[in-house]
Design an enzyme around this catalytic site. Sequence first.
Site, PDB file in Angstrom:
ATOM      1  N   GLY A   1       0.829  -1.202   0.000  1.00 35.53           N
ATOM      2  CA  GLY A   1       0.000   0.000   0.000  1.00 35.53           C
ATOM      3  C   GLY A   1       0.862   1.251   0.000  1.00 35.53           C
ATOM      4  N   SER A   2       0.389   2.252   0.683  1.00 37.04           N
ATOM      5  CA  SER A   2       1.078   3.553   0.637  1.00 37.04           C
ATOM      6  C   SER A   2       2.451   3.549   1.290  1.00 37.04           C
ATOM      7  CB  SER A   2       0.212   4.613   1.316  1.00 37.04           C
ATOM      8  OG  SER A   2      -1.033   4.680   0.682  1.00 37.04           O
ATOM      9  N   THR A   3       2.765   2.501   2.058  1.00 40.30           N
ATOM     10  CA  THR A   3       4.103   2.473   2.639  1.00 40.30           C
ATOM     11  C   THR A   3       5.149   2.333   1.539  1.00 40.30           C
ATOM     12  OG1 THR A   3       4.031   0.072   2.940  1.00 40.30           O
ATOM     13  CG2 THR A   3       3.308   1.418   4.802  1.00 40.30           C
TER      14      THR A   3
END
Lengths: 380, 627
Positions: free
Chosen positions: B321-323
């Site tokens: 995801g956004s990580t």
Amino acid sequence: MRSAFSLSQDKMSLWEKLQQLNLGLLFLILITGGIGIAALYSAAGGNMDPWAERQLVRFIFTFFIMTAIALIDISWWQKLAYPAYIGGLLLLMAVEIMGLVGMGAQRWINLGFIQLQPSELMKIAVIMVLAQYFHALPNEKTKKLSSLIFPALLIGLPVALVMMQPDLGTALMILFGGAAMFLMAGVSLWLFVALIVLAVASIPLAWYLLLHDYQKERVLTFLNPERDPLGAGYHITQSKIALGSGGVEGKGFLNGSQSRLNFLPEKQTDFIFTLWAEEWGFLGSIGLLFILFLLMIYGVFIALRSYSAFGRLLAAGLSVNFSLYVMINVAMVMGLIPVVGVPLPLISYGGTAMLAAMVSFGLIMSANIHRNKKLPRFPY
Amino acid sequence: MEKQNDKYKTFSRRAILIGGGQLLLMGGLTARLAQLQIAKADQYKVLSDRNRIDLRLLPPSRGIIYDRRGIILARNEQNFRLLMTAEQVKDIDSFISQLGQHIILSDEEVTQLKERIAAVPPFIPVEVKDRLDWETVSKIEVNLPDLPGVQIDVGEYRVYPYKDEVAHVLGYVSAVSKEDLRRSGEQLLRLPGMKTGKVGIERAYEKNLRGRAGTKKIEVNVSGREVRELERLKALRGDAVILTIDHPLQKLVQEQLAQHKSASSIVMDAHSGAIYALGSHPSYDNNLFSSGMSAQTWQSLLSDPTFPLTNKAVAGQYPPGSTFKMITALAGLEAGEINERTKVSCPGHYDLGSDRFHCWKRGGHGSMDLVEALSQSCDVYFYDLATKIGIDKIYETAIRFGLGEKLDFDLREERPGLIPNARWKLGHIGRSWKKGETVVASIGQGYMQTTPLQLATMCARLVNGGKAVRPWLTHRVGPFYRPTVEPDRMDVSTTHLALIKRGMDRAVNHQQGTAYGSRLQDLGVDMGGKTGTAQVRRITQRQREEGIDQEAMAWRSRHHALFLGYAPLDNPRYVCATVVEHGIGGSRTAAPLTREIIKKTLQLDPASKAPYVGDLESAKETEAQPI
């Protein structure tokens, strides 16, 4: 040697007879019996139970029988020769019939206190009867073939009965014992040569007609023990390991690993020599062999001193019989001949074998005590 | 009388012949005796010893496992076992009823006992029951004279005092499998009652922990029964293992994770890569495996939809995801495509041809620079960047930072994850790469799979000044210490890294940051971090329009929640990667969880304390009792 000629009288007192008991022979028998009991004590892992104690009782009991036989006048033994032989034959037949009747193949009669093996006693009876036959046979007739037919039958009957049991070892011993009697009686040496040739020639015939499968197995295994290392060859292999590992000095009393750990089969009976040799080494075992040799030679010496042909042949024949036991047993445990199931006399555990050996020495001693006695050709 | 004399002479000659024959034959026998007992004695002595001497193995004691403070995490306890020898028991049934006066045997145990008896020769003792307590042992000892064939024997069994708290790290031991036997020919494995490590540290260091078998030479009789012992060579205790795990921290991590149905988290030293805590929830009691668990328990462990037996911190694979945006950002910076001042306008969606890609924020973020895009996690900024630099640059950066490949970690349960590129897609799916897939990959979605271990490693490499640290779990295995090797420097600009770090700082400590609610307060230290929310199901247009409520959805369909955190902010020492499965949103569940873990980590400050060195004598001879 004051008594040597005075003993020519027919009557001797009990005291005179006791004085004539051969102490050397008695001593050797005591030592041999002691060795047997010690070996049985070791076979049970240092226990009198179950073998040593019972063997001791038997030894003492038969020792008295032996002494009694020695003191009885030899003329009585001469008189008993044919009856004993006939009795032995009947017992052998009885065993045979019991087997036929369905009690399975048996070699003994249970008398309660002893498992009597008639074939063991028959060996003695055959020697007694042959001694009497040749004693009665005029010298000039011994060279005649015709006079050998009857004694051949005397040997052949029990041999046939024992073969039927089947007990090859005992049959051969009776045959050899009888042959030795022929030899000592003065039968022509050429006849022996002829017989040996005949015997060798008939081996293939015997192989197919007379030998049972298990007997053939034993012979084949003997010829090549590796053929069946865990089966029949196992006994021979383990016995040789036990003997060899004993070395010169032995593993020590009660320390024979082969016997204590049960690798050695039948250690209390047929393989007791191995047990002794493992624990006492080469020194202990030649000591034992020497004692046994002295026992054999004693018989021959007594025979040579005996006046009557019966006494001579009896003592020499019994000595030969004893030698056969010893040599066959020892040769067997050393892997020189097939395993045939012959005990080491005076040492192996077993009632009949002990009785037979003691009766034999009793008779030899009787021949010694009564060595100057004249015996009639026919006692009846 | 003359005739009689003739007869006597013949007899004498022949008797001497007989005597000579006896002498000759006895001489022959003596010669044979000499051959056996003198010439060949040595040869037969060897054969005799081979007959009587047997070699038996003595099982070694398994190595102890410590945490970095010296707290024992796995040890051995004496195992009193009741054995019986069938040949000394007359009637098995009456024996069992007699035994029933002293210990209780279930029907199942009785059946098993009878099977065991049937399987071995009657002189070999078989186990009736193990783990006897002292009371039972003493009761049986007292009654031994009435129980022929019974003996008590002392072995060892493995104990994990903290049960499920460290289960995923330690793993467990259980009965030797066929697979073990195929791999190793070691005779020790064939000992009854022997156990080997199947998972975790127990498996990874099985060879060291197992130790070396001792031997005893015994004299046996012809049926193989022991008569006496001749010689003994003691077994060598297995190597002690000292872990990097800090047990109090580990305990807290596991407790924190337990707030959720299924979650995992890793605390790592940003500079060395040492793992201070590795938690995976749900966990299990690893003692059950060494004691033998019921079929029912085993089934319920296997069929549990939250996979309690899986160590999700190393084997759980999730879209980052956004990580992942830090990687896309760094790839863009390194490609020279963007710089600190590059701005992108976010209208809430991004159009590529006829396809429309949405930003998580309906209505958009407006104009954003890189730091803002990271802290507010603007998707459109990275969509735009990714289409400019292409998937290969992103792929290459991700690999450099530890994603998409195994990290050579101690635990063999580690999974490689997946960073897709055009070649991978062609090879595995058989289709060519589409530009839209680059867009999706830029925010860590699509085919991309990462493990919490990889995310922690990535985070550490981003914040430690560009050192290619690798995760590790053991300070010492027996005599071997882990060498202190400074990790390789990565070829990466510190200016770029500082920019990324600033984005992660703002994400937590700026009012508009996605994790502002999880910032550290009143500690005097701040943390940085990045949230991630990984889609499990594709969001449909209708759901988007209606404004979907994740909580109203089935658990299995909710988004995964991720958070990567580090602290202290200005001189990062610890990183923590957390994944809450179906935790709805990174800022909602994963970030607060990570905050608690980092707080505790800063309190305990494991990096400031030297690890336990262990008992230098730990390799001394010790052994379990023979089995």
